[in-house]
Design a protein around this motif. Sequence first.
Motif, mmCIF file in Angstrom:
data_model
loop_
_atom_site.group_PDB
_atom_site.id
_atom_site.type_symbol
_atom_site.label_atom_id
_atom_site.label_comp_id
_atom_site.label_asym_id
_atom_site.label_seq_id
_atom_site.Cartn_x
_atom_site.Cartn_y
_atom_site.Cartn_z
ATOM 1 N N VAL A 45 6.918 -9.951 9.321
ATOM 2 C CA VAL A 45 6.044 -8.923 8.745
ATOM 3 C C VAL A 45 6.818 -7.611 8.698
ATOM 4 C CG1 VAL A 45 3.852 -7.702 8.928
ATOM 5 C CG2 VAL A 45 4.043 -10.069 9.751
ATOM 6 N N LEU A 46 7.097 -7.137 7.495
ATOM 7 C CA LEU A 46 7.805 -5.878 7.302
ATOM 8 C C LEU A 46 6.775 -4.758 7.181
ATOM 9 C CD1 LEU A 46 10.643 -4.635 6.912
ATOM 10 C CD2 LEU A 46 10.316 -4.936 4.444
ATOM 11 N N LEU A 47 6.740 -3.873 8.173
ATOM 12 C CA LEU A 47 5.728 -2.809 8.232
ATOM 13 C C LEU A 47 6.227 -1.579 7.479
ATOM 14 C CD1 LEU A 47 4.878 -3.301 12.017
ATOM 15 C CD2 LEU A 47 3.574 -4.137 10.047
ATOM 16 N N CYS A 48 5.975 -1.582 6.184
ATOM 17 C CA CYS A 48 6.429 -0.463 5.354
ATOM 18 C C CYS A 48 5.827 0.859 5.819
ATOM 19 C CB CYS A 48 6.061 -0.720 3.894
ATOM 20 S SG CYS A 48 6.834 -2.195 3.195
ATOM 21 N N SER A 71 0.054 -2.243 3.385
ATOM 22 C CA SER A 71 1.343 -2.036 2.726
ATOM 23 C C SER A 71 2.418 -2.999 3.242
ATOM 24 C CB SER A 71 1.814 -0.593 2.931
ATOM 25 O OG SER A 71 2.145 -0.359 4.303
ATOM 26 N N ALA A 72 2.090 -3.771 4.267
ATOM 27 C CA ALA A 72 3.083 -4.667 4.872
ATOM 28 C C ALA A 72 3.443 -5.814 3.931
ATOM 29 C CB ALA A 72 2.551 -5.219 6.184
ATOM 30 N N CYS A 115 9.833 -2.262 0.464
ATOM 31 C CA CYS A 115 8.936 -1.152 0.764
ATOM 32 C C CYS A 115 9.099 -0.016 -0.242
ATOM 33 C CB CYS A 115 9.225 -0.632 2.180
ATOM 34 S SG CYS A 115 8.740 -1.782 3.487
ATOM 35 N N ARG A 116 10.317 0.142 -0.757
ATOM 36 C CA ARG A 116 10.586 1.216 -1.709
ATOM 37 C C ARG A 116 10.428 0.770 -3.155
ATOM 38 N NH1 ARG A 116 10.280 6.336 0.240
ATOM 39 N NH2 ARG A 116 11.332 6.514 2.250
ATOM 40 N N GLY A 117 9.925 -0.437 -3.367
ATOM 41 C CA GLY A 117 9.676 -0.883 -4.733
ATOM 42 C C GLY A 117 10.886 -1.426 -5.457
ATOM 43 N N ASP A 118 11.924 -1.861 -4.734
ATOM 44 C CA ASP A 118 13.088 -2.481 -5.359
ATOM 45 C C ASP A 118 12.619 -3.732 -6.112
ATOM 46 O OD1 ASP A 118 15.383 -3.760 -6.061
ATOM 47 O OD2 ASP A 118 16.188 -3.971 -4.047
ATOM 48 N N LYS A 119 12.810 -3.755 -7.413
ATOM 49 C CA LYS A 119 12.302 -4.844 -8.237
ATOM 50 C C LYS A 119 13.237 -6.047 -8.281
ATOM 51 C CE LYS A 119 8.670 -2.514 -9.437
ATOM 52 N NZ LYS A 119 7.340 -2.881 -8.890
ATOM 53 N N ARG A 150 1.582 -22.179 2.979
ATOM 54 C CA ARG A 150 2.578 -21.669 2.039
ATOM 55 C C ARG A 150 2.545 -20.156 2.095
ATOM 56 N NH1 ARG A 150 2.630 -25.392 -3.416
ATOM 57 N NH2 ARG A 150 3.688 -27.161 -2.478
ATOM 58 N N THR A 151 3.404 -19.590 2.952
ATOM 59 C CA THR A 151 3.336 -18.164 3.238
ATOM 60 C C THR A 151 3.925 -17.306 2.134
ATOM 61 O OG1 THR A 151 3.633 -18.803 5.533
ATOM 62 C CG2 THR A 151 3.763 -16.473 5.055
ATOM 63 N N THR A 152 4.864 -17.846 1.378
ATOM 64 C CA THR A 152 5.506 -17.032 0.358
ATOM 65 C C THR A 152 4.483 -16.420 -0.600
ATOM 66 O OG1 THR A 152 7.488 -18.395 0.468
ATOM 67 C CG2 THR A 152 7.231 -17.037 -1.469
ATOM 68 N N SER A 153 3.388 -17.138 -0.827
ATOM 69 C CA SER A 153 2.380 -16.643 -1.758
ATOM 70 C C SER A 153 1.672 -15.408 -1.234
ATOM 71 C CB SER A 153 1.340 -17.737 -2.038
ATOM 72 O OG SER A 153 0.700 -18.143 -0.836
ATOM 73 N N THR A 154 1.827 -15.101 0.075
ATOM 74 C CA THR A 154 1.160 -13.920 0.619
ATOM 75 C C THR A 154 1.894 -12.638 0.234
ATOM 76 O OG1 THR A 154 2.361 -14.007 2.713
ATOM 77 C CG2 THR A 154 0.308 -15.235 2.589
ATOM 78 N N VAL A 155 3.123 -12.753 -0.241
ATOM 79 C CA VAL A 155 3.834 -11.572 -0.724
ATOM 80 C C VAL A 155 3.327 -11.308 -2.141
ATOM 81 C CG1 VAL A 155 6.067 -10.534 -1.215
ATOM 82 C CG2 VAL A 155 5.848 -12.124 0.682
ATOM 83 N N THR A 156 2.378 -10.401 -2.245
ATOM 84 C CA THR A 156 1.665 -10.203 -3.510
ATOM 85 C C THR A 156 2.419 -9.320 -4.492
ATOM 86 O OG1 THR A 156 0.454 -8.374 -2.494
ATOM 87 C CG2 THR A 156 -0.574 -10.556 -2.422
ATOM 88 N N ARG A 157 3.456 -8.654 -4.052
ATOM 89 C CA ARG A 157 4.223 -7.820 -4.976
ATOM 90 C C ARG A 157 5.715 -8.069 -4.762
ATOM 91 N NH1 ARG A 157 3.104 -4.316 -0.710
ATOM 92 N NH2 ARG A 157 4.853 -3.041 -0.002
ATOM 93 N N THR A 158 6.475 -7.867 -5.804
ATOM 94 C CA THR A 158 7.917 -8.034 -5.703
ATOM 95 C C THR A 158 8.531 -6.746 -5.178
ATOM 96 O OG1 THR A 158 8.201 -7.335 -7.986
ATOM 97 C CG2 THR A 158 7.988 -9.702 -7.565
ATOM 98 N N GLY A 159 9.759 -6.861 -4.748
ATOM 99 C CA GLY A 159 10.454 -5.683 -4.250
ATOM 100 C C GLY A 159 10.217 -5.460 -2.771
#
Length: 257
Positions: free
Chosen positions: A148-151, A158-159, A60-64, A49-58
């Motif tokens: 993988v989005l490399l911010c 930060s990815a 790279c620029r913090g779009d909530k 379940r990969t979605t759980s690896t996205v630990t923050r919302t938004g």
Amino acid sequence: MLSKLTKILTKRIDSKLVTSCILVYSLVLGNTVLAEYRPPADQKPPTTRTTSTVTRTGGCRGDKQTTLTALAPQKHTGQTVSSHPTFAWFVPDTESYPLEFRLYRYEVSGDRTLIQKIQLQSDRGIMSFSLPLDTPLVAGQRYHWQVVLLCNPNRPSSALVTGADLDVVATPHELASKLATTNIPQQRSHLYASAGLWYDALSTALTATNTQQRLELDLLEDLAKLEDISDAHTVKYSSRIRPIIELERQQNTSYLY
């Protein structure tokens, strides 16, 4: 003589009428949004379940409002009959960043083997990628894909990462027969969706997209409803899909005015 001429004219009129009716029916059916995703009858839970690896919302620029999101089932494993399927995800950032597409194969042991890594550049909105011809997938095999989005390439932590499992299956005989009768993307997407083939339905829907009709958004609506259950993981995923649908529909509306 007059009676014979009348019969000939009547036949011609009837023939034109039938042709016109067929044409109108084809146009109406071709422009109707038919896609409705129904999960496979033999739903199988994902291995990862990969979605759980996205630990923050938004992004790279913090779009909530939105988050990097794989546009694929998470409650169950999505299926495809293609040896070169198309994968889709949503990128929230308007600024472009380096992006990696990774494909893994599940081994009998349950471990994953990386079989493909491709460097891309992010683009805001729904992105898609089709496997190159030199990387065919095998029916009966389960795979896992990641984006993988490399911010900040200098800061791996930060990815943002998202992805999903997929099963490659053989094309059902009945489905193959139905697909052979139409080349209309809307109808083909509906056939795939009804057969529980998420990746093929979404891929076909994306090819049918125009500014008036966003068939892929209807599929995402179906997916959001399916994922919107009591399970904390899938509810969280569903809450990520809905803002994406809303934003894409708003953007679609802005194009019309």
